[in-house]
Design an enzyme around this catalytic site. Structure first.
Site, PDB file in Angstrom:
ATOM      1  N   LYS A 214      37.374  40.658  75.794  1.00  0.00           N
ATOM      2  CA  LYS A 214      37.285  39.174  76.669  1.00  0.00           C
ATOM      3  C   LYS A 214      37.473  38.555  77.550  1.00  0.00           C
ATOM      4  O   LYS A 214      38.683  40.059  78.252  1.00  0.00           O
ATOM      5  CB  LYS A 214      37.729  37.663  75.605  1.00  0.00           C
ATOM      6  CG  LYS A 214      37.440  37.879  74.099  1.00  0.00           C
ATOM      7  CD  LYS A 214      37.498  36.700  73.415  1.00  0.00           C
ATOM      8  CE  LYS A 214      36.879  36.579  72.433  1.00  0.00           C
ATOM      9  NZ  LYS A 214      37.150  35.406  71.414  1.00  0.00           N
ATOM     10  N   ARG A 248      38.058  42.064  64.533  1.00  0.00           N
ATOM     11  CA  ARG A 248      36.590  41.543  65.384  1.00  0.00           C
ATOM     12  C   ARG A 248      35.947  42.963  66.380  1.00  0.00           C
ATOM     13  O   ARG A 248      36.875  41.836  67.942  1.00  0.00           O
ATOM     14  CB  ARG A 248      35.988  40.235  65.359  1.00  0.00           C
ATOM     15  CG  ARG A 248      34.540  39.875  66.044  1.00  0.00           C
ATOM     16  CD  ARG A 248      34.227  38.455  65.490  1.00  0.00           C
ATOM     17  NE  ARG A 248      33.515  37.904  65.640  1.00  0.00           N
ATOM     18  CZ  ARG A 248      33.055  37.577  66.755  1.00  0.00           C
ATOM     19  NH1 ARG A 248      33.393  38.006  68.406  1.00  0.00           N
ATOM     20  NH2 ARG A 248      31.555  37.872  67.433  1.00  0.00           N
TER      21      ARG A 248
END
Length: 271
Positions: A214, A248
């Protein structure tokens, strides 16, 4: 916790959720798997590498994403879910904000719905999940990144979403929470959430961490997306030491090895 036909002994080890984006515009792997055959092949690869769950996403949730209607999302997601149910008993999660999409994929055999809008956007979504007995991951998000108290506000938002699920008939034993790294949070706020994962681990629900590749990594270290594997592995190890149960990730094989070793330190076993 039971997800699909699999029992997840929460606390025994860290469980790996493999990301399978079937979108043209996801921030990291958009366009790589938006053909059903390629998507299924990639899912099978992730399972061989150690994924405990495959999460299919048909609508990008990156900043500035272009929303898609339910028919387009279903055209992307449903064939993949249907194909995977024929080839594996690994639980299938679907990342969606839409009740109609959830209805179709749950009928097709999906086991878990992950809503990045806290189940507050489409109020029928919680009812659909309850009807099918689906496990629900409630990922924190809100309309703006303005907070009075970042951590307390996130917990309050999560609790509001949990209330929606429980009132709809979802069992509390079927709820997972995710503090939502990168959702309505700038890089500094995301780092604050990561540093305080223990706060969320104290909630009476399993904790998911979705930090793979991210933008907060790029902001913090200046690395482009294709150089964020090792920093992601660091967040996985840190998260495990601070109470997460599910991670995840895009890079399953590498994160699986890190989780196994970190579990040996933290839980004294990796399963």
């Amino acid at each position: 916790m039971k997800i699909g036909t699999k029992k997840f002994d929460i606390g025994s080890r860290t469980f790996i959720v493999g990301v399978l984006n079937v979108t043209p515009d996801s921030f990291s792997d958009g366009g790589s798997h938006n053909d059903p055959d390629r998507a299924v092949a990639h899912a099978e690869k992730l399972i061989k590498e150690g994924a405990d769950i495959i999460e299919v996403g048909g609508e990008s949730t990156r900043p500035g994403h272009i929303p898609v209607d339910e028919q387009d999302e279903l055209r992307r997601v449903l064939p993949v879910v249907q194909a995977l149910k024929k080839t594996t008993d690994t639980p299938i999660a679907v990342d969606t904000r839409k009740a109609a999409v959830a209805e179709a994929v749950l009928k097709a055999g999906a086991d878990l719905i992950n809503d990045v809008m806290c189940f507050k956007e489409d109020l029928e979504l919680a009812q659909v999940c309850a009807k099918h007995g689906a496990v629900c991951c409630i990922t924190h998000n809100r309309d703006s990144g303005e907070y009075t108290n970042l951590l307390l506000d996130i917990i309050s938002d999560l609790e509001s979403g949990i209330e929606i699920l429980v009132k709809a008939g979802v069992s509390p034993t079927n709820i997972i929470v995710d503090p939502g790294i990168g959702f309505a949070k700038d890089a500094d706020q995301s780092m604050t959430v990561l540093r305080n994962l223990f706060t969320f681990a104290q909630m009476p629900y399993p904790l998911m961490l979705g930090a793979s590749r991210k933008s907060f990594i790029g902001h913090t270290l200046g690395f482009p997306i294709d150089e964020r594997l090792e920093p992601t592995l660091a967040t996985t190890a840190f998260g495990i030491t601070h109470g997460i149960d599910f991670v995840r990730v895009h890079d399953v094989a590498q994160n699986k090895k890190v989780a196994m070793m970190t579990d040996e330190f933290v839980r004294y076993r990796h399963g």
